[in-house]
Motif scaffolding. Structure first.
Motif, PDB file in Angstrom:
ATOM      1  N   ILE A 269     -17.807 -29.395-123.940  1.00 17.47           N
ATOM      2  CA  ILE A 269     -16.305 -29.787-124.332  1.00 17.47           C
ATOM      3  C   ILE A 269     -15.718 -29.752-122.855  1.00 17.47           C
ATOM      4  CG2 ILE A 269     -16.475 -29.021-126.485  1.00 17.47           C
ATOM      5  CD1 ILE A 269     -14.749 -26.515-125.588  1.00 17.47           C
ATOM      6  N   GLY A 270     -16.631 -29.639-121.611  1.00 15.03           N
ATOM      7  CA  GLY A 270     -15.903 -29.572-120.465  1.00 15.03           C
ATOM      8  C   GLY A 270     -15.239 -28.255-119.872  1.00 15.03           C
ATOM      9  N   GLN A 271     -15.400 -27.161-120.685  1.00 16.35           N
ATOM     10  CA  GLN A 271     -14.695 -25.841-120.466  1.00 16.35           C
ATOM     11  C   GLN A 271     -15.913 -25.437-119.532  1.00 16.35           C
ATOM     12  OE1 GLN A 271     -11.699 -24.586-121.233  1.00 16.35           O
ATOM     13  NE2 GLN A 271     -12.042 -23.281-119.817  1.00 16.35           N
ATOM     14  N   ARG A 272     -15.501 -25.034-118.737  1.00 14.88           N
ATOM     15  CA  ARG A 272     -16.456 -24.067-117.769  1.00 14.88           C
ATOM     16  C   ARG A 272     -16.398 -22.505-117.868  1.00 14.88           C
ATOM     17  NH1 ARG A 272     -17.717 -27.291-113.006  1.00 14.88           N
ATOM     18  NH2 ARG A 272     -16.841 -29.316-113.073  1.00 14.88           N
ATOM     19  N   LEU A 273     -17.379 -22.065-117.930  1.00 12.87           N
ATOM     20  CA  LEU A 273     -17.734 -20.568-117.978  1.00 12.87           C
ATOM     21  C   LEU A 273     -18.146 -20.091-116.501  1.00 12.87           C
ATOM     22  CD1 LEU A 273     -19.550 -20.371-121.229  1.00 12.87           C
ATOM     23  CD2 LEU A 273     -17.326 -19.804-121.080  1.00 12.87           C
ATOM     24  N   TYR A 274     -17.516 -18.882-116.058  1.00 13.68           N
ATOM     25  CA  TYR A 274     -17.787 -18.415-114.814  1.00 13.68           C
ATOM     26  C   TYR A 274     -18.291 -16.783-114.854  1.00 13.68           C
ATOM     27  CZ  TYR A 274     -15.042 -22.381-113.094  1.00 13.68           C
ATOM     28  OH  TYR A 274     -14.405 -23.345-112.748  1.00 13.68           O
ATOM     29  N   TRP A 275     -19.169 -16.647-114.147  1.00 16.75           N
ATOM     30  CA  TRP A 275     -19.907 -15.126-114.249  1.00 16.75           C
ATOM     31  C   TRP A 275     -18.735 -14.264-113.917  1.00 16.75           C
ATOM     32  CZ3 TRP A 275     -22.558 -12.007-116.758  1.00 16.75           C
ATOM     33  CH2 TRP A 275     -23.008 -10.954-115.910  1.00 16.75           C
ATOM     34  N   ASP A 276     -18.396 -14.704-112.487  1.00 14.13           N
ATOM     35  CA  ASP A 276     -17.085 -13.535-112.080  1.00 14.13           C
ATOM     36  C   ASP A 276     -15.827 -13.363-112.936  1.00 14.13           C
ATOM     37  OD1 ASP A 276     -16.216 -16.261-111.492  1.00 14.13           O
ATOM     38  OD2 ASP A 276     -15.503 -15.673-109.538  1.00 14.13           O
ATOM     39  N   TYR A 277     -15.444 -14.426-113.642  1.00 13.28           N
ATOM     40  CA  TYR A 277     -14.478 -14.349-114.732  1.00 13.28           C
ATOM     41  C   TYR A 277     -14.597 -13.554-115.660  1.00 13.28           C
ATOM     42  CZ  TYR A 277     -10.476 -16.858-117.251  1.00 13.28           C
ATOM     43  OH  TYR A 277      -9.476 -16.787-118.121  1.00 13.28           O
ATOM     44  N   TYR A 278     -15.890 -13.954-116.345  1.00  8.64           N
ATOM     45  CA  TYR A 278     -16.344 -12.809-117.419  1.00  8.64           C
ATOM     46  C   TYR A 278     -16.475 -11.297-116.949  1.00  8.64           C
ATOM     47  CZ  TYR A 278     -19.512 -11.318-121.214  1.00  8.64           C
ATOM     48  OH  TYR A 278     -19.984 -10.711-122.123  1.00  8.64           O
ATOM     49  N   CYS A 279     -16.923 -10.940-115.711  1.00  5.74           N
ATOM     50  CA  CYS A 279     -17.034  -9.792-115.233  1.00  5.74           C
ATOM     51  C   CYS A 279     -15.567  -9.084-115.108  1.00  5.74           C
ATOM     52  CB  CYS A 279     -17.675  -9.676-113.945  1.00  5.74           C
ATOM     53  SG  CYS A 279     -19.557 -10.148-113.904  1.00  5.74           S
ATOM     54  N   TYR A 280     -14.580 -10.083-114.439  1.00  7.62           N
ATOM     55  CA  TYR A 280     -13.175  -9.407-114.369  1.00  7.62           C
ATOM     56  C   TYR A 280     -12.622  -9.019-115.704  1.00  7.62           C
ATOM     57  CZ  TYR A 280      -8.417  -9.329-112.394  1.00  7.62           C
ATOM     58  OH  TYR A 280      -7.399  -8.801-112.057  1.00  7.62           O
ATOM     59  N   VAL A 281     -13.004  -9.785-116.427  1.00  9.43           N
ATOM     60  CA  VAL A 281     -12.343  -9.604-118.000  1.00  9.43           C
ATOM     61  C   VAL A 281     -12.623  -8.378-118.415  1.00  9.43           C
ATOM     62  CG1 VAL A 281     -12.273 -10.503-120.358  1.00  9.43           C
ATOM     63  CG2 VAL A 281     -11.737 -12.047-118.624  1.00  9.43           C
ATOM     64  N   LYS A 282     -14.056  -8.011-118.249  1.00 10.98           N
ATOM     65  CA  LYS A 282     -14.755  -6.933-118.828  1.00 10.98           C
ATOM     66  C   LYS A 282     -14.126  -5.631-118.303  1.00 10.98           C
ATOM     67  CE  LYS A 282     -19.113  -6.833-120.169  1.00 10.98           C
ATOM     68  NZ  LYS A 282     -18.991  -6.656-121.545  1.00 10.98           N
ATOM     69  N   GLU A 283     -13.746  -5.830-116.707  1.00 11.99           N
ATOM     70  CA  GLU A 283     -13.559  -4.597-116.135  1.00 11.99           C
ATOM     71  C   GLU A 283     -12.112  -4.276-116.285  1.00 11.99           C
ATOM     72  OE1 GLU A 283     -14.989  -5.916-112.157  1.00 11.99           O
ATOM     73  OE2 GLU A 283     -17.114  -5.913-112.857  1.00 11.99           O
TER      74      GLU A 283
END
Length: 450
Positions: A155-169
């Motif tokens: 759908i064009g939405q990008r997933l980022y590993w650093d974004y995901y890590c920041y959210v979890k932290e």
């Protein structure tokens, strides 16, 4: 409508309305901008009430559509920090309006900020769950995301590993501000249970629009939004507020307000109104700190103080305060009135020469007012325990000086339950029933800090 375009730390922004003492920071959501229709509607509602509105473009949105920086949570938090630092230079009365993803960025960036009121439209309150959902939908594993760092979904939405890590932290673990939320029942991005969990955890007001969507864009949805804004603002901000001492003529009304506020909150029914009734004649009662708060000459809440004491290991006594009951009518809650009442009472207590307040209550309701765990001040009960619900506020910094203190509560709180039942029997009948807050109260009241 007067608007002024400006740039704040490289961020394109708009200030809506003429110079005013109060301001709302408006944070847009995904695929939106600083001049989005809901922000324009919001500004139209707020300007006549004596507010300005400051909106701005997040990375990859509006005038920053070609910004090389992606709209990650880290960038969003940095931008929101720059915005509020600018706002602090010109306004002291600061509030927040945020939509969708913008609400999530705000929860992280402004958790320590002094915001007078917060209004959220379709807020994202659990970003980790949304990312996990997208990873499941598009069959993206954590290992793949960690390896590739960035994955573009169909759908064009990008997933980022650093974004995901920041959210979890960075979990959302603090939000002690008067907050109202508007949510659409057909929101396909944020599940209702996540919103309900958030409102329960942080004591927020929630309005659900049946058939409303995550993106409010139809005439029906925008009209509903407009009416909701009026209810959240006009009913709370333009009214005359007054805090004063309780008068004898107020007694019956204050007891009725206390009964309504506490009914079924901690147990089926309540006894707090009977406590108010008997407290006034007790030797430890302080009429100087028996306060009511009025809106347009109508009492909406009260706070009552009694004298109590701390005793250290040498037997030295220190006269201190405790308060309770403190209450605001349900229809006026989450609008900042309880905060105003407590802050006023603290100043009055200082003027009377008191230096310490010890209370029992839900920490979520009091830590934002400067209360801390009793253990941090080495204040225990007679049995040597540190109840999780017992909190201390120093009105004079470091006055407890690290010594071990034992707290002795006033006998006025030793309620004769049968007398309370007889007293309540003479009042208008109300249904006693169970609600989840009673279990929360039981857990908090039984918890001991090791």
């Amino acid at each position: 409508m007067i608007t002024q375009k400006l740039t704040i730390a490289g961020i394109p922004a708009i200030i809506w309305g003429e110079q005013a003492a109060k301001i709302f920071i408006a944070v847009h959501g995904n695929m939106s901008s600083k001049s989005d229709q809901v922000i324009e509607i919001f500004a139209e509602k707020m300007i006549p009430l004596g507010y300005q509105v400051l909106s701005f473009d997040l990375p990859e949105h509006g005038e920053r559509k070609n910004d090389p920086r992606p709209c990650k949570v880290q960038e969003g938090v940095n931008d929101l920090t720059s915005i509020i630092e600018y706002v602090k230079t010109g306004w002291e009365h600061i509030s927040l309006f945020a939509c969708s993803m913008g609400a999530y960025f705000s929860l992280l960036a402004y958790k320590e900020a002094d915001l007078k009121q917060c209004l959220f439209l379709s807020p994202v309150v659990d970003m980790e769950r949304i990312i996990n959902n997208m990873m499941t939908w598009f069959e993206v594993s954590k290992e793949q995301l960690q390896s590739e760092k960035e994955v573009v979904t169909p759908i064009g939405q990008r997933l980022y590993w650093d974004y995901y890590c920041y959210v979890k932290e960075h979990p959302i673990d603090l939000w002690n501000k008067p907050t109202s939320i508007l949510y659409g029942s057909n929101d396909d991005l944020c599940e209702i249970d996540t919103v309900l969990n958030f409102t329960r955890q942080f004591n927020c007001d929630l309005t659900v629009m049946e058939q409303g969507e995550h993106y409010f864009h139809t005439k029906t949805q925008l009209d509903f939004f407009s009416n909701w804004i009026e209810k959240q603002t006009c009913q709370g901000m333009n009214k005359m507020m007054k805090i004063r001492n309780e008068a004898v003529a107020d007694y019956q009304q204050v007891e009725a307000i206390t009964r309504k506020s506490f009914w079924n909150l901690y147990v089926p029914g309540c006894i707090e109104h009977y406590l108010v009734h008997v407290m006034r004649s007790h030797k430890d009662f302080l009429p100087e700190l028996d306060l009511v708060i009025e809106i347009d000459h109508q009492i909406i809440g009260n706070i009552m103080y009694t004298k109590t004491k701390l005793i250290d290991e040498t037997g030295a006594e220190k006269d201190i305060l405790t308060f309770g009951p403190v209450c605001i009518l349900p229809e006026y809650q989450k609008k900042g009135y309880g905060k105003k009442l407590m802050e006023y009472s603290f100043k009055q207590a200082v003027a009377l020469g008191y230096e310490v307040i010890v209370i029992f209550g839900n920490p979520n309701n009091y830590v934002s007012r400067g209360f801390k765990s009793c253990k941090k001040y080495n204040v225990t009960l007679e049995n040597g325990t540190y109840p999780a619900a017992m909190m201390v506020k120093e009105l004079k910094p470091e006055v407890l000086d690290g010594r071990k203190w034992v707290y002795y509560q006033s006998p006025v709180f030793e309620i004769d339950e049968q007398a309370a039942i007889r007293f309540d029997a003479g009042l208008e009948s109300r249904e006693k029933k169970y609600q989840p807050s009673q279990e929360e109260f039981f857990i908090n009241s039984q918890a001991i800090i090791p």
